[in-house]
Design a protein around this motif. Structure first.
Motif, PDB file in Angstrom:
ATOM      1  N   GLU A  36       0.793  -1.128   0.034  1.00 32.28           N
ATOM      2  CA  GLU A  36      -0.054  -0.042   0.055  1.00 32.28           C
ATOM      3  C   GLU A  36       0.792   1.403   0.038  1.00 32.28           C
ATOM      4  N   VAL A  37       1.871   1.273   0.643  1.00 29.42           N
ATOM      5  CA  VAL A  37       2.872   2.321   0.760  1.00 29.42           C
ATOM      6  C   VAL A  37       3.562   2.840  -0.690  1.00 29.42           C
ATOM      7  N   LEU A  38       3.949   1.856  -1.424  1.00 32.91           N
ATOM      8  CA  LEU A  38       4.388   1.972  -2.613  1.00 32.91           C
ATOM      9  C   LEU A  38       3.103   2.348  -3.745  1.00 32.91           C
ATOM     10  N   HIS A  39       2.095   1.940  -3.550  1.00 33.89           N
ATOM     11  CA  HIS A  39       0.839   2.236  -4.446  1.00 33.89           C
ATOM     12  C   HIS A  39       0.438   3.608  -4.237  1.00 33.89           C
ATOM     13  N   SER A  40       0.528   4.004  -2.727  1.00 37.33           N
ATOM     14  CA  SER A  40       0.035   5.370  -2.755  1.00 37.33           C
ATOM     15  C   SER A  40       0.975   6.277  -3.051  1.00 37.33           C
ATOM     16  N   GLU A  43       0.344   6.635  -6.618  1.00 34.61           N
ATOM     17  CA  GLU A  43      -0.622   7.715  -7.041  1.00 34.61           C
ATOM     18  C   GLU A  43      -0.499   9.058  -6.806  1.00 34.61           C
ATOM     19  N   VAL A  44       0.498   9.419  -5.837  1.00 37.99           N
ATOM     20  CA  VAL A  44       0.931  10.837  -5.880  1.00 37.99           C
ATOM     21  C   VAL A  44       1.635  11.328  -7.082  1.00 37.99           C
ATOM     22  N   PHE A  45       2.622  10.187  -7.649  1.00 41.12           N
ATOM     23  CA  PHE A  45       3.460  10.516  -9.067  1.00 41.12           C
ATOM     24  C   PHE A  45       2.343  10.869 -10.012  1.00 41.12           C
ATOM     25  N   GLN A  46       1.308   9.755 -10.059  1.00 40.33           N
ATOM     26  CA  GLN A  46       0.519  10.078 -11.123  1.00 40.33           C
ATOM     27  C   GLN A  46      -0.460  11.385 -10.978  1.00 40.33           C
ATOM     28  N   PRO A  99       2.516   4.005 -19.190  1.00 45.12           N
ATOM     29  CA  PRO A  99       2.988   2.777 -19.677  1.00 45.12           C
ATOM     30  C   PRO A  99       3.935   1.866 -18.790  1.00 45.12           C
ATOM     31  N   LYS A 100       4.825   2.501 -18.152  1.00 43.91           N
ATOM     32  CA  LYS A 100       5.870   2.044 -17.123  1.00 43.91           C
ATOM     33  C   LYS A 100       5.013   1.679 -15.969  1.00 43.91           C
ATOM     34  N   ILE A 101       3.994   2.552 -15.537  1.00 41.81           N
ATOM     35  CA  ILE A 101       3.341   2.090 -14.076  1.00 41.81           C
ATOM     36  C   ILE A 101       2.480   0.879 -14.555  1.00 41.81           C
ATOM     37  N   ARG A 102       1.929   0.959 -15.537  1.00 43.45           N
ATOM     38  CA  ARG A 102       1.033  -0.225 -16.059  1.00 43.45           C
ATOM     39  C   ARG A 102       1.928  -1.640 -16.100  1.00 43.45           C
ATOM     40  N   GLN A 103       3.128  -1.464 -16.630  1.00 44.23           N
ATOM     41  CA  GLN A 103       4.060  -2.532 -16.574  1.00 44.23           C
ATOM     42  C   GLN A 103       4.184  -3.021 -15.298  1.00 44.23           C
ATOM     43  N   PHE A 104       4.431  -2.060 -14.314  1.00 42.87           N
ATOM     44  CA  PHE A 104       4.743  -2.426 -13.053  1.00 42.87           C
ATOM     45  C   PHE A 104       3.395  -3.168 -12.327  1.00 42.87           C
ATOM     46  N   GLN A 105       2.348  -2.531 -12.699  1.00 42.49           N
ATOM     47  CA  GLN A 105       1.078  -3.099 -11.877  1.00 42.49           C
ATOM     48  C   GLN A 105       0.805  -4.530 -12.645  1.00 42.49           C
ATOM     49  N   ALA A 106       1.186  -4.550 -13.840  1.00 45.46           N
ATOM     50  CA  ALA A 106       0.768  -6.057 -14.465  1.00 45.46           C
ATOM     51  C   ALA A 106       1.895  -7.091 -14.110  1.00 45.46           C
ATOM     52  N   GLY A 107       2.887  -6.659 -13.282  1.00 44.51           N
ATOM     53  CA  GLY A 107       3.957  -7.450 -12.869  1.00 44.51           C
ATOM     54  C   GLY A 107       4.997  -7.681 -14.043  1.00 44.51           C
ATOM     55  N   THR A 113      13.213  -1.361 -10.922  1.00 44.72           N
ATOM     56  CA  THR A 113      13.070  -1.143 -12.547  1.00 44.72           C
ATOM     57  C   THR A 113      12.284   0.005 -12.571  1.00 44.72           C
ATOM     58  N   LEU A 114      11.010  -0.091 -12.289  1.00 45.99           N
ATOM     59  CA  LEU A 114      10.243   1.104 -12.398  1.00 45.99           C
ATOM     60  C   LEU A 114      10.694   2.387 -11.901  1.00 45.99           C
ATOM     61  N   ILE A 115      11.152   2.538 -10.695  1.00 48.22           N
ATOM     62  CA  ILE A 115      11.797   3.767 -10.167  1.00 48.22           C
ATOM     63  C   ILE A 115      12.877   4.105 -11.204  1.00 48.22           C
ATOM     64  N   LYS A 116      13.817   3.228 -11.626  1.00 49.91           N
ATOM     65  CA  LYS A 116      14.911   3.878 -12.462  1.00 49.91           C
ATOM     66  C   LYS A 116      14.419   4.440 -13.652  1.00 49.91           C
ATOM     67  N   ARG A 117      13.478   3.707 -14.132  1.00 53.12           N
ATOM     68  CA  ARG A 117      12.813   4.165 -15.652  1.00 53.12           C
ATOM     69  C   ARG A 117      11.989   5.462 -15.359  1.00 53.12           C
ATOM     70  N   LEU A 118      11.285   5.642 -14.224  1.00 48.57           N
ATOM     71  CA  LEU A 118      10.732   6.810 -13.862  1.00 48.57           C
ATOM     72  C   LEU A 118      11.637   8.110 -13.854  1.00 48.57           C
ATOM     73  N   ASN A 119      12.574   7.603 -12.876  1.00 48.03           N
ATOM     74  CA  ASN A 119      13.701   8.740 -12.598  1.00 48.03           C
ATOM     75  C   ASN A 119      14.410   9.201 -14.166  1.00 48.03           C
ATOM     76  N   SER A 120      14.587   8.470 -14.907  1.00 46.37           N
ATOM     77  CA  SER A 120      15.229   8.689 -16.032  1.00 46.37           C
ATOM     78  C   SER A 120      14.122   9.498 -17.038  1.00 46.37           C
ATOM     79  N   SER A 121      13.000   9.170 -16.989  1.00 48.30           N
ATOM     80  CA  SER A 121      11.923   9.650 -17.629  1.00 48.30           C
ATOM     81  C   SER A 121      11.650  11.286 -16.943  1.00 48.30           C
ATOM     82  N   VAL A 122      11.684  11.272 -15.975  1.00 48.75           N
ATOM     83  CA  VAL A 122      11.469  12.717 -15.349  1.00 48.75           C
ATOM     84  C   VAL A 122      12.722  13.466 -15.749  1.00 48.75           C
ATOM     85  N   TRP A 123      13.911  13.219 -15.836  1.00 45.78           N
ATOM     86  CA  TRP A 123      14.990  13.982 -16.323  1.00 45.78           C
ATOM     87  C   TRP A 123      14.997  14.184 -17.600  1.00 45.78           C
ATOM     88  N   GLN A 124      14.456  13.230 -18.472  1.00 49.03           N
ATOM     89  CA  GLN A 124      14.417  13.498 -20.079  1.00 49.03           C
ATOM     90  C   GLN A 124      13.368  14.437 -20.248  1.00 49.03           C
TER      91      GLN A 124
END
Length: 143
Positions: A36-40, A43-46, A99-107, A113-124
């Motif tokens: 739940e902590v990660l999920h919340s 949600e803040v990220f989204q 799409p990255k968050i959906r990949q994480f939610q789908a397993g 990996t999600l955090i690394k990709r989101l971090n990279s995407s934020v910088w880009q």
């Protein structure tokens, strides 16, 4: 009226880039979290992405109004390049986060990996927005 539109344009520019800088501490806190902590936190990220998206709508509308009020020709090099970068950022925003968050939610990917990709995407995305901001502020004559 022109000054008011400039104010709205600048405010929406701040709102379209500012939340991304808040996401870095959030991404750092997401490490080693689960359930739940990660999920919340996701949600803040989204929610931050939604703020950016809606601020971008205001930014575009106010930019068009400024172009109309300021009598800038649409063929001016900085205007054309701003539009090119803006379209690129819209396409990037559509593909960078959800799409990255959906990949994480789908397993398909794990949280690390999600955090690394989101971090990279934020910088880009910040880089794209800074390029667009440079064109709007400096107004270089490229051709």
């Amino acid at each position: 009226m022109y000054e008011f539109i400039v104010f709205i344009h600048v405010l929406s520019a701040i709102l379209s880039i500012g939340p991304f800088f808040v996401l870095f501490p959030l991404l750092n806190r997401m490490h080693d979290k689960s359930g739940e902590v990660l999920h919340s936190q996701i949600e803040v990220f989204q929610a931050s992405i939604r703020i950016v998206k809606h601020a971008g709508h205001v930014l575009v509308v106010s930019g068009v109004l400024l172009m109309w009020q300021g009598n800038w020709p649409w063929s001016t090099s900085w205007v054309v390049m701003t539009i090119v970068v803006m379209i690129s950022s819209i396409v990037f925003l559509a593909k960078a986060f959800k799409p990255k968050i959906r990949q994480f939610q789908a397993g398909v990917i794990d949280s690390s990996t999600l955090i690394k990709r989101l971090n990279s995407s934020v910088w880009q995305y910040i880089l794209l927005l800074l390029i667009m901001l440079w064109f709007m502020v400096v107004k270089p004559n490229l051709w």
